[in-house]
Design an enzyme around this catalytic site. Structure first.
Site, PDB file in Angstrom:
ATOM      1  N   SER A 286      15.639  -4.054 -21.960  1.00 11.14           N
ATOM      2  CA  SER A 286      15.877  -5.014 -20.882  1.00 11.14           C
ATOM      3  C   SER A 286      16.897  -4.546 -19.849  1.00 11.14           C
ATOM      4  CB  SER A 286      16.322  -6.363 -21.455  1.00 11.14           C
ATOM      5  OG  SER A 286      17.627  -6.276 -21.981  1.00 11.14           O
TER       6      SER A 286
ATOM      7  N   LYS B 210      23.563  -8.048 -20.288  1.00  4.23           N
ATOM      8  CA  LYS B 210      22.915  -8.290 -19.001  1.00  4.23           C
ATOM      9  C   LYS B 210      23.913  -8.029 -17.868  1.00  4.23           C
ATOM     10  CE  LYS B 210      19.340 -10.011 -21.206  1.00  4.23           C
ATOM     11  NZ  LYS B 210      18.108  -9.240 -21.367  1.00  4.23           N
TER      12      LYS B 210
END
Length: 200
Positions: free
Chosen positions: A38, A99
């Site tokens: 990701s 993230k």
């Protein structure tokens, strides 16, 4: 035959080592392993990194199993747009996610045809292949871009499915007070703040 003193001394050494390890892990640094794609191309599957604990202050969640003696966050420092952040998902408070911080409290975030908009202003992005930013590896391709956030922070994103994946056209998200909006750099392969019922 081993003496009782031998076992006692070794037990003390193990206990001291455990206390030191918990202290370092809770207050200074914690190792993390990247399990998913990701954050590609910035962080690759299998990458190992150390995360500093003192960047944003301490809370009970800074300690193993969230068992710290701290009620409220202390030594708090506001995260900045573009920071790479490790956090636990609100849905289970156990799973660690890595993230990039995109939205601050009060911001309005939206993606239109893969382009990020912050507070109704388009965030500039350039092809990573043509960018003057020098990258340490050769892992970039024509689906990679340099995104330039409003504070001037630059980072690499990947649009592995182009600009037509389900996450490339979104509603307008308004970031609530004391919350942040985080997204994976691999925009088409990331469960992040766009998934309101899981990360939010």
């Amino acid at each position: 035959m081993l003496s009782k003193k031998f076992f006692t001394e070794n037990a003390k050494t193990l206990i001291y080592a455990l206390i030191i390890a918990v202290f370092i892990r809770s207050l200074l640094l914690q190792p993390f392993y990247i399990p998913s794609s990701s954050m590609e191309p910035s962080l690759l599957v299998g990458d190992r990194l150390f995360v500093t604990k003192l960047s944003y202050g301490y809370s009970k969640h800074s300690f193993p199993f969230s068992l710290g003696p701290i009620k409220n966050r202390i030594f708090f420092s506001e995260p900045k747009r573009g920071d790479v952040v490790v956090f636990k998902t609100p849905s289970d408070n156990r799973t660690d996610y890595v993230k990039t911080l995109i939205g601050l409290p009060g911001d309005q975030i939206q993606l239109k045809n893969g382009i990020l908009y912050i507070n109704n202003k388009m965030v500039k992005r350039d092809s990573a292949e043509n960018s003057p930013i020098k990258i340490y590896n050769n892992y970039l391709n024509k689906l990679d871009y340099v995104e330039i956030l409003p504070n001037g922070k630059k980072h690499i994103i990947r649009e592995s499915k182009g600009d037509v994946s389900p996450g490339d056209n979104t509603i307008i998200y308004t970031v609530p007070k004391d919350n942040f909006f985080l997204m994976g750099d691999n925009r088409d392969n990331s469960i992040d703040s766009r998934v309101l019922n899981y990360v939010g």
